[in-house]
Design a protein around this motif. Structure first.
Motif, PDB file in Angstrom:
ATOM      1  N   UNK A   1      70.979  83.900 145.251  1.00 14.93           N
ATOM      2  CA  UNK A   1      71.165  82.693 144.385  1.00 14.93           C
ATOM      3  C   UNK A   1      72.922  82.521 144.869  1.00 14.93           C
ATOM      4  N   UNK A   2      73.264  81.295 145.074  1.00 13.74           N
ATOM      5  CA  UNK A   2      74.562  81.225 145.085  1.00 13.74           C
ATOM      6  C   UNK A   2      74.993  79.887 144.524  1.00 13.74           C
ATOM      7  N   UNK A   3      76.396  79.943 143.965  1.00 11.64           N
ATOM      8  CA  UNK A   3      76.887  78.655 143.449  1.00 11.64           C
ATOM      9  C   UNK A   3      77.367  77.652 144.350  1.00 11.64           C
TER      10      UNK A   3
ATOM     11  N   UNK B   1      69.374  92.948 140.509  1.00 13.94           N
ATOM     12  CA  UNK B   1      70.198  92.570 141.490  1.00 13.94           C
ATOM     13  C   UNK B   1      70.511  93.716 142.349  1.00 13.94           C
ATOM     14  N   UNK B   2      70.663  93.516 143.605  1.00 12.99           N
ATOM     15  CA  UNK B   2      71.036  94.498 144.762  1.00 12.99           C
ATOM     16  C   UNK B   2      72.769  94.421 144.815  1.00 12.99           C
ATOM     17  N   UNK B   3      73.286  93.200 144.963  1.00 14.39           N
ATOM     18  CA  UNK B   3      74.373  92.908 144.806  1.00 14.39           C
ATOM     19  C   UNK B   3      75.181  91.712 144.355  1.00 14.39           C
ATOM     20  N   UNK B   4      76.372  91.761 143.938  1.00 14.27           N
ATOM     21  CA  UNK B   4      76.731  90.649 143.631  1.00 14.27           C
ATOM     22  C   UNK B   4      78.297  90.123 144.398  1.00 14.27           C
ATOM     23  N   UNK B   5      78.473  89.127 144.979  1.00 10.97           N
ATOM     24  CA  UNK B   5      79.540  88.972 145.539  1.00 10.97           C
ATOM     25  C   UNK B   5      80.413  87.999 144.772  1.00 10.97           C
ATOM     26  N   UNK B   6      81.749  88.083 144.720  1.00  8.95           N
ATOM     27  CA  UNK B   6      82.267  87.009 144.085  1.00  8.95           C
ATOM     28  C   UNK B   6      83.735  86.635 144.983  1.00  8.95           C
ATOM     29  N   UNK B   7      83.611  85.192 145.018  1.00  3.90           N
ATOM     30  CA  UNK B   7      84.870  84.618 145.971  1.00  3.90           C
ATOM     31  C   UNK B   7      85.837  83.849 145.268  1.00  3.90           C
ATOM     32  N   UNK B   8      87.051  84.068 145.367  1.00  2.00           N
ATOM     33  CA  UNK B   8      87.979  83.055 144.643  1.00  2.00           C
ATOM     34  C   UNK B   8      89.343  83.528 145.002  1.00  2.00           C
ATOM     35  N   UNK B   9      90.289  82.725 144.541  1.00  2.14           N
ATOM     36  CA  UNK B   9      91.792  82.785 144.853  1.00  2.14           C
ATOM     37  C   UNK B   9      92.243  84.066 144.165  1.00  2.14           C
TER      38      UNK B   9
ATOM     39  N   UNK C   1      84.471  76.713 133.545  1.00  2.00           N
ATOM     40  CA  UNK C   1      84.970  76.142 134.689  1.00  2.00           C
ATOM     41  C   UNK C   1      86.403  76.582 135.059  1.00  2.00           C
ATOM     42  N   UNK C   2      87.268  77.187 133.998  1.00  2.00           N
ATOM     43  CA  UNK C   2      88.506  77.508 134.229  1.00  2.00           C
ATOM     44  C   UNK C   2      88.761  78.721 135.083  1.00  2.00           C
ATOM     45  N   UNK C   3      87.822  79.375 135.001  1.00  2.00           N
ATOM     46  CA  UNK C   3      87.963  80.726 135.954  1.00  2.00           C
ATOM     47  C   UNK C   3      87.574  80.295 137.412  1.00  2.00           C
ATOM     48  N   UNK C   4      88.477  80.116 138.269  1.00  2.00           N
ATOM     49  CA  UNK C   4      87.917  79.709 139.606  1.00  2.00           C
ATOM     50  C   UNK C   4      87.278  80.697 140.453  1.00  2.00           C
ATOM     51  N   UNK C   5      85.943  80.550 140.646  1.00  2.00           N
ATOM     52  CA  UNK C   5      85.334  81.554 141.483  1.00  2.00           C
ATOM     53  C   UNK C   5      83.978  81.075 141.768  1.00  2.00           C
ATOM     54  N   UNK C   6      83.276  81.459 142.853  1.00  2.00           N
ATOM     55  CA  UNK C   6      82.023  81.223 143.068  1.00  2.00           C
ATOM     56  C   UNK C   6      81.138  82.746 143.407  1.00  2.00           C
ATOM     57  N   UNK C   7      79.965  82.326 143.202  1.00  2.00           N
ATOM     58  CA  UNK C   7      79.310  84.234 143.530  1.00  2.00           C
ATOM     59  C   UNK C   7      78.013  83.605 144.392  1.00  2.00           C
ATOM     60  N   UNK C   8      77.692  85.003 144.828  1.00  2.00           N
ATOM     61  CA  UNK C   8      76.448  85.222 145.856  1.00  2.00           C
ATOM     62  C   UNK C   8      75.665  86.460 145.265  1.00  2.00           C
TER      63      UNK C   8
END
Ligand code: AMP
Ligand code: MG
Length: 339
Positions: free
Chosen positions: A314-316, A262-270, A298-305
């Motif tokens: 890859x993204x969710x 991986x070059x980078x991981x981006x995580x998006x969430x509240x 599923x309880x951890x509210x996040x998406x990733x790129x």
């Protein structure tokens, strides 16, 4: 009389609020937590910005591994004795330890002795010998951290580094301070660790750029409201020796820079804390385990790129419709992970 002026007053306040929300933001740029931070707040004033900056500096003062007055420094140098920490430190630590457990140790806050041996703390970079790393690895074990309320005890030699989670927690704290002050629109950039409050003042979502790890431009744009966007990547801090590149995100199992394609991981969430903790952890886990982890939590509210070294993406599924790949990354092979 009272009855007639009140609605007028209410109306003019509303208009005022409308006006200030549309106006230019107040803005502050400063250096803290080893990075440049830029805070843009709509409908706020200089005093509010000062308050945010002071909060960042206060938290940095609690968690710096090098500041002899910090709580983490005190815990790291307590020689096995318990120390009392603030509610803030206990709060961040208990959240981060629990996420670390969920990641199976991919996030290990006790990584500090290894981080130091590579010179990432001082910038005096070196490649530690295998023997040296093997001697340090038994110290990398979050289960040896004892946190009881605000009493923190580390066995002799075990040392904490909150660098993987501090900025995310801080961004989240600043967002809360702003919401409490009635602010509905702000963009907080804590050195590429983005926290948004509400959306743009004109009502649209914030458009947050994800850096191209291989170039100067950006690789993607994400639309977010009231969320954090946190990126971890080897390109953020590294050194080169004998043709090899060594970066600051380490695999707690080996003590070596995490190399998972991986070059980078981006995580998006509240939650900024969750996003920051997981951006580091998923980088260590690599693409397959990252996808399995997302599907299993599923309880951890996040998406990733994920931006892969082989040029793929890859993204969710939660990012579908609000992620636009751009520049060199626009036409890359894409895989969407679904639950
Ligand atoms: P981030 O930029 O949020 O990914 O955090 C990276 C920083 O966290 C590094 O500079 C180290 O101080 C620390 N770190 C490196 N590897 C790990 C790990 N596996 N778990 C926890 N902290 C780490
Ligand atoms: Mg992180």
């Amino acid at each position: 009389m009272k009855l007639r002026t009140l609605p007028c007053l209410a109306l003019s306040l509303l208009l005022l609020a409308g006006c200030t929300a549309q106006a230019e933001p107040v803005e502050a740029t400063f250096f803290a937590m080893d990075t440049v931070m830029t805070l843009q707040v709509y409908g706020g004033d200089q005093a509010l910005l000062d308050q945010l900056r002071e909060e960042v500096l206060r938290l940095e003062g609690l968690w710096s591994v090098t500041d002899e007055n910090s709580e983490i420094y005190a815990a790291d140098h307590a020689g096995g004795q318990p120390v009392t920490v603030s509610e803030d430190t206990a709060d961040l630590l208990s959240q981060a330890l629990s996420i670390g457990r969920a990641t199976g140790g991919a996030l290990s806050l006790t990584i500090y002795p290894v981080v130091r041996s590579w010179g990432f703390t001082t910038g005096e970079y070196r490649v530690p010998s295998q023997q040296e790393l093997e001697a340090l690895l038994p110290l990398v074990d979050d289960s040896r951290v004892e946190l009881d309320g605000t009493t923190l005890t580390l066995p002799e030699g075990v040392e904490l580094d909150l660098g993987a989670v501090a900025k995310g927690y801080t961004g989240q704290r600043l967002a809360q301070l702003l919401r409490d002050a009635g602010v509905t629109s702000a963009l907080l950039d804590l050195g590429g660790n983005i926290q948004t409050v509400g959306g743009r003042p004109d009502g649209g979502a914030w458009r947050v750029a994800v850096r191209d790890p291989e170039g100067e431009d950006y690789a993607a744009v994400l639309e977010v409201e009231d969320q954090a966007v946190v990126t971890s990547g080897g390109y953020e801090r590294y050194f080169e020796q004998d043709g090899a590149r060594y970066w600051h995100i380490l695999d707690p199992a080996t003590g070596q820079p995490a190399r998972t394609g991986l070059l980078s991981v981006t995580v998006v969430g509240p939650s900024g804390t969750v996003c920051d903790a997981l951006s580091t952890a998923l980088f260590v886990m690599g693409p397959e385990k990252a996808a399995e982890f997302w599907q299993a939590q599923p309880d951890l509210d996040f998406d990733f790129l994920l931006l892969h070294e082989d040029g793929s993406v890859t993204y969710t599924e939660g990012l579908e419709g609000r992620l636009t790949l751009s520049g060199d990354w626009a036409d890359r092979p894409v895989e969407v992970v679904r639950r």
